[in-house]
Scaffold this active site. Structure first.
Site, mmCIF file in Angstrom:
data_model
loop_
_atom_site.group_PDB
_atom_site.id
_atom_site.type_symbol
_atom_site.label_atom_id
_atom_site.label_comp_id
_atom_site.label_asym_id
_atom_site.label_seq_id
_atom_site.Cartn_x
_atom_site.Cartn_y
_atom_site.Cartn_z
ATOM 1 N N TYR A 39 -2.137 -1.469 10.336
ATOM 2 C CA TYR A 39 -2.120 -1.515 8.664
ATOM 3 C C TYR A 39 -0.553 -0.951 8.475
ATOM 4 C CZ TYR A 39 -4.007 -1.016 4.166
ATOM 5 O OH TYR A 39 -4.056 -1.139 2.848
ATOM 6 N N SER A 50 0.964 -1.278 -0.076
ATOM 7 C CA SER A 50 0.122 0.027 -0.066
ATOM 8 C C SER A 50 0.845 1.295 -0.105
ATOM 9 C CB SER A 50 -0.874 0.070 1.251
ATOM 10 O OG SER A 50 -1.551 1.330 1.724
HETATM 11 P P1 NAD Z 1 -11.382 -6.333 -0.104
HETATM 12 O O1 NAD Z 1 -11.817 -6.078 1.284
HETATM 13 O O2 NAD Z 1 -11.935 -5.924 -1.388
HETATM 14 O O3 NAD Z 1 -10.809 -7.821 -0.320
HETATM 15 C C1 NAD Z 1 -9.906 -8.338 0.670
HETATM 16 C C2 NAD Z 1 -10.127 -9.844 0.307
HETATM 17 O O4 NAD Z 1 -9.450 -10.597 1.217
HETATM 18 C C3 NAD Z 1 -11.336 -10.515 0.032
HETATM 19 O O5 NAD Z 1 -11.379 -11.472 -0.817
HETATM 20 C C4 NAD Z 1 -11.393 -11.098 1.402
HETATM 21 O O6 NAD Z 1 -12.343 -12.151 1.565
HETATM 22 C C5 NAD Z 1 -9.906 -11.461 1.914
HETATM 23 N N1 NAD Z 1 -9.597 -11.859 3.121
HETATM 24 C C6 NAD Z 1 -9.856 -11.091 4.202
HETATM 25 N N2 NAD Z 1 -9.330 -11.747 5.427
HETATM 26 C C7 NAD Z 1 -8.931 -13.093 4.804
HETATM 27 C C8 NAD Z 1 -8.371 -14.010 5.724
HETATM 28 N N3 NAD Z 1 -8.219 -14.103 6.797
HETATM 29 N N4 NAD Z 1 -8.206 -15.234 4.810
HETATM 30 C C9 NAD Z 1 -8.398 -15.064 3.675
HETATM 31 N N5 NAD Z 1 -9.109 -14.151 2.849
HETATM 32 C C10 NAD Z 1 -9.266 -12.915 3.514
HETATM 33 O O7 NAD Z 1 -10.065 -5.270 -0.109
HETATM 34 P P2 NAD Z 1 -9.183 -4.746 -1.225
HETATM 35 O O8 NAD Z 1 -9.225 -3.199 -1.171
HETATM 36 O O9 NAD Z 1 -9.175 -5.090 -2.356
HETATM 37 O O10 NAD Z 1 -7.678 -5.112 -0.396
HETATM 38 C C11 NAD Z 1 -6.785 -5.936 -0.995
HETATM 39 C C12 NAD Z 1 -5.445 -5.467 -0.593
HETATM 40 O O11 NAD Z 1 -5.095 -4.357 -1.051
HETATM 41 C C13 NAD Z 1 -5.307 -5.553 0.980
HETATM 42 O O12 NAD Z 1 -3.897 -6.011 1.506
HETATM 43 C C14 NAD Z 1 -5.095 -4.288 1.206
HETATM 44 O O13 NAD Z 1 -4.384 -3.620 2.193
HETATM 45 C C15 NAD Z 1 -4.649 -3.413 -0.108
HETATM 46 N N6 NAD Z 1 -4.948 -2.217 -0.585
HETATM 47 C C16 NAD Z 1 -6.141 -1.861 -0.437
HETATM 48 C C17 NAD Z 1 -6.255 -0.335 -0.725
HETATM 49 C C18 NAD Z 1 -7.615 0.259 -1.374
HETATM 50 O O14 NAD Z 1 -7.591 1.386 -1.385
HETATM 51 N N7 NAD Z 1 -8.478 -0.633 -1.347
HETATM 52 C C19 NAD Z 1 -5.226 0.361 -0.952
HETATM 53 C C20 NAD Z 1 -3.899 -0.203 -0.908
HETATM 54 C C21 NAD Z 1 -3.701 -1.286 -0.479
#
Ligand code: NAD
Length: 256
Positions: A151, A138
């Site tokens: 985080y 991130s």
């Molecule tokens: P999201 O909530 O849409 O997806 C998260 C995924 O992780 C889902 O498929 C969920 O089922 C899975 N998950 C959660 N806990 C779990 C567990 N214990 N075991 C297995 N699967 C699990 O979120 P996202 O925004 O797509 O985030 C994905 C990644 O991107 C994360 O690592 C997040 O930190 C990172 N990220 C997101 C953003 C943003 O703005 N959305 C920005 C930077 C980084």
């Protein structure tokens, strides 16, 4: 481009992980999905792209389940050539109010899971002398924000893990790099928009603009499709000697 390769993407039933899975599927890779919630829908969408697809429901906070998932992927498709460590959760609170259980869960899911999955796939990649490990960090792997201690600590940690994994395999065909998105409008971020809207009595639109305006000069969300294309680039021959980078796609957030 990736025909015959197998990609395991953690947390890929939704959001960024699903976007990366679709981009890799379009390049012909076999896909192993993981994550909670509905998986039949995402599986059907990947299959419709012409890729072979399987699903494993490992809880990424549990090392034994992560190991079982890697074994499952290897048995199903013969190898894991591309590992995308993407699963992640968020919790927002000041350090003195941060629930211990949330701290432990965020470190386990956002950081330790990447170590456990990488540890399990590396021997297979080393045997093949080819592999791609892509850690979804991130912009919070590069800079901090208040109320996100666990985080930010986990994301800075995964950037460090990325560098070490890249260095340990630097003379091989295995690369490891991190992707550092700014805001991406997924369920993880919609929850933060909703919390802002409720706390400040704002509409969804006004809360969204406030959220972007605080951090992201472009005033635009990065999309899962754009992140998928960056993952494909890391998997291409052009990525052969990109090792240990933390590549932000953040609308200028970290440039400030
Ligand atoms: P999201 O909530 O849409 O997806 C998260 C995924 O992780 C889902 O498929 C969920 O089922 C899975 N998950 C959660 N806990 C779990 C567990 N214990 N075991 C297995 N699967 C699990 O979120 P996202 O925004 O797509 O985030 C994905 C990644 O991107 C994360 O690592 C997040 O930190 C990172 N990220 C997101 C953003 C943003 O703005 N959305 C920005 C930077 C980084």
């Amino acid at each position: 481009m990736l025909k015959g390769k197998t990609a395991l993407i953690t947390g890929s039933t939704s959001g960024i992980g699903f976007g990366i899975a679709k981009a890799l599927a379009k390049q012909g890779a076999n896909i192993v999905l993981n994550g909670f919630g509905d998986h039949a829908g995402p599986e059907a969408e990947i299959a419709a792209l012409g890729a072979k697809v399987a699903y494993h429901g490992a809880d990424m906070s549990k090392p034994a389940e992560i190991e079982a998932m890697v074994k499952f992927a290897q048995e199903k498709f013969g190898s894991v050539d591309i590992l995308v460590n993407n699963a992640g959760i968020q919790h927002v609170a000041r350090v003195e109010n941060f629930p211990i259980e949330r701290w432990d869960a965020i470190i386990a899911i956002n950081l330790s899971s990447a170590f456990h999955a990488s540890r399990a796939v590396l021997p297979v990649m080393q045997k093949a002398n080819w592999g791609r490990i892509i850690n979804v960090a991130s912009v919070h792997g590069l800079v901090g924000s208040a109320e996100k201690s666990a985080y930010v600590a986990a994301k800075h940690g995964i950037v460090g893990l990325t560098k070490v994994t890249a260095l340990e395999n630097a003379k091989s065909g295995i690369t490891c790099n991190a992707i550092c998105p700014g805001w991406v409008l997924t369920p993880l971020v919609q929850k933060q928009v909703d919390a802002k809207a409720e706390a400040l009595g704002l509409s969804n639109q006004a809360a969204t603009e406030l959220l972007l305006g605080e951090k992201e000069p472009s005033m635009q969300f990065t999309t899962p499709e754009e992140l998928g294309d960056l993952a494909v680039f890391f998997c291409s021959a052009a990525g052969n000697n990109i090792r240990g980078v933390a590549w932000n796609m953040d609308g200028g957030w970290a440039a400030q």
